[in-house]
Design an enzyme around this catalytic site. Structure first.
Site, short mmCIF file in Angstrom:
data_model
loop_
_atom_site.label_atom_id
_atom_site.label_comp_id
_atom_site.label_asym_id
_atom_site.label_seq_id
_atom_site.Cartn_x
_atom_site.Cartn_y
_atom_site.Cartn_z
N ASN A 181 -7.87 2.52 -5.14
CA ASN A 181 -8.09 1.09 -5.40
C ASN A 181 -7.19 0.55 -6.51
O ASN A 181 -7.46 -0.51 -7.06
CB ASN A 181 -9.56 0.83 -5.75
N GLU A 207 0.84 -1.21 0.00
CA GLU A 207 0.00 0.00 0.00
C GLU A 207 0.88 1.26 0.00
O GLU A 207 0.51 2.28 -0.58
CB GLU A 207 -0.95 0.01 1.21
N HIS A 235 -6.51 -3.12 -6.81
CA HIS A 235 -7.45 -3.81 -5.92
C HIS A 235 -8.50 -4.64 -6.66
O HIS A 235 -9.05 -5.57 -6.08
CB HIS A 235 -8.14 -2.81 -4.98
N1 GLY Z 1 -8.78 1.68 0.79
C1 GLY Z 1 -9.37 2.53 -0.15
C2 GLY Z 1 -10.10 3.69 0.43
O1 GLY Z 1 -10.02 3.92 1.63
O2 GLY Z 1 -10.78 4.39 -0.28
#
Ligand code: GLY
Length: 364
Positions: A247, A186, A250
């Site tokens: 994302n 991340e 993702h």
């Molecule tokens: N993890 C993606 C968001 O918080 O939008």
């Protein structure tokens, strides 16, 4: 001097402060006291009992009623059954809107406890003490809370901003290596989606990242929180397309997690391979060149993240991608790179064969 910094997330009445430091868990009393809750409900991951005990002891000194509930480690706890247990826990001790839920643990406990706080009595305040790198840089910013359905990750949830967040980078010293490295996916993502100089800094500091250099981590975590806060401040509820850039990788990652089994690959590991898949798809569509893909893969590989996943049937992966929350009118929407530090939301139709060829490239 102890290194300490903070990031302010500007969201009108839902604004809050993220305090980031080395060893600052010892000062947890201060932000909690400022928020002045009448009762505290500590919800913690069974893996962080040590941090929980420190927090509990300190908070019992300043708040007269403190209740605690342990949650089993792992993604399986992020479900409606465990949420139900927690609603019951709050109810048994007569929680109300002057109470505060405090989550101590990684993303699972943060998302779950946040969801319980968002829904109990139509919302009680919530404070986060994230203890994994992934939760430091992702779930501590932006108020996404929720639980998984067997068929789709994070499908039931609410936006519920925390009242405050405290990040102590020393909590990372007890984190298993695989778990820590997973969080680096991340971190790398932020460089790839919006900040080329930050990506270069990561490239130049691979050794420090791998050895969990304390000063470097405070800077890196604070920078990631600031970058994410910038996006969330622009598009809190993901209605403008901006927040969707978070994302990156993702869409592929959720498919790997769901089909190969939550837990087979840690979230960050799936995101790492997912970003490589998105890069490859972008290259096949003429949006980036091979040099982009090589540079992305090199950093992912160097920090110790996987660059491939186990072979599996492709159709179930595509079926999961079709259920992604970003999709509109049944079309899979991808976040695709245009270069280091820049991505776009793409919802033009993409041929199934192209997606299949990407998957085939990233199977072991
Ligand atoms: N993890 C993606 C968001 O918080 O939008």
């Amino acid at each position: 001097m102890i290194k300490q910094t903070s990031v302010f997330v500007r969201l009108g009445e839902q604004s809050y402060e993220i305090e980031i430091g080395i060893g600052n868990l010892a000062s947890i009393g201060s932000p909690i006291q400022k928020l002045n809750p009448s009762k505290l409900f500590l919800i913690y991951d069974e893996n962080v009992v040590m941090h929980f005990q420190v927090v509990q002891e300190l908070l019992c000194e300043i708040i007269s009623e403190v209740h605690s509930h342990k949650v089993a480690s792992g993604e399986a706890s992020k479900c409606i059954g465990v949420a139900n247990e927690l609603w019951d826990f709050l109810s048994r001790h007569q929680a109300d809107r002057n109470s505060m839920v405090v989550a101590i643990g990684g993303g699972v406990v943060g998302d779950l406890a946040g969801f319980v706080a968002a829904t109990y009595a139509r919302g009680v305040p919530f404070f986060q003490i994230p203890t994994t790198l992934l939760s430091h840089v992702d779930s501590s910013v932006g108020g996404k809370t929720g639980v998984n359905l067997p068929s789709a990750k994070n499908m039931v949830g609410a936006f519920w901003q925390p009242a405050g967040v405290l990040i102590d980078t020393q909590t990372l010293s007890t984190l298993e290596d695989r778990e820590y490295v997973s969080g680096l996916a991340e971190v790398i993502k932020y460089g790839l989606i919006m900040d080329e100089p930050f990506f270069e800094k990561l490239e130049a500091n691979v050794a420090g990242l791998k050895h969990r250099d304390a000063d470097l981590l405070v800077d890196v975590i604070a920078h990631c929180c600031r970058l994410k806060a910038n996006v969330v401040e622009e598009d809190e509820k993901e209605t403008l397309g901006r927040r969707a850039i978070l994302n990156y990788g993702h869409t592929f990652a959720h498919a790997f997690e769901s089909v190969l089994g939550y837990g087979t690959y840690l979230h960050g590991e799936a995101v790492a391979v997912g970003m490589l898949c998105a890069g490859s798809l972008a290259k096949k569509m003429g949006r980036v060149n091979q040099a982009f893909c090589d540079r992305q893969e090199e950093l992912v590989r160097k920090v110790g993240l996987p660059v491939k996943v186990d072979r599996t049937d492709i159709q179930p992966l595509i079926d999961v991608m079709k259920r992604d929350k970003k999709n509109v009118s049944n079309r899979i929407r991808f976040i695709l790179p245009t270069g280091i530090g820049s991505v776009e939301l793409v919802d033009a139709p993409i041929k199934k064969e192209l997606i299949e060829s990407v998957f085939n490239e990233f199977f072991e």
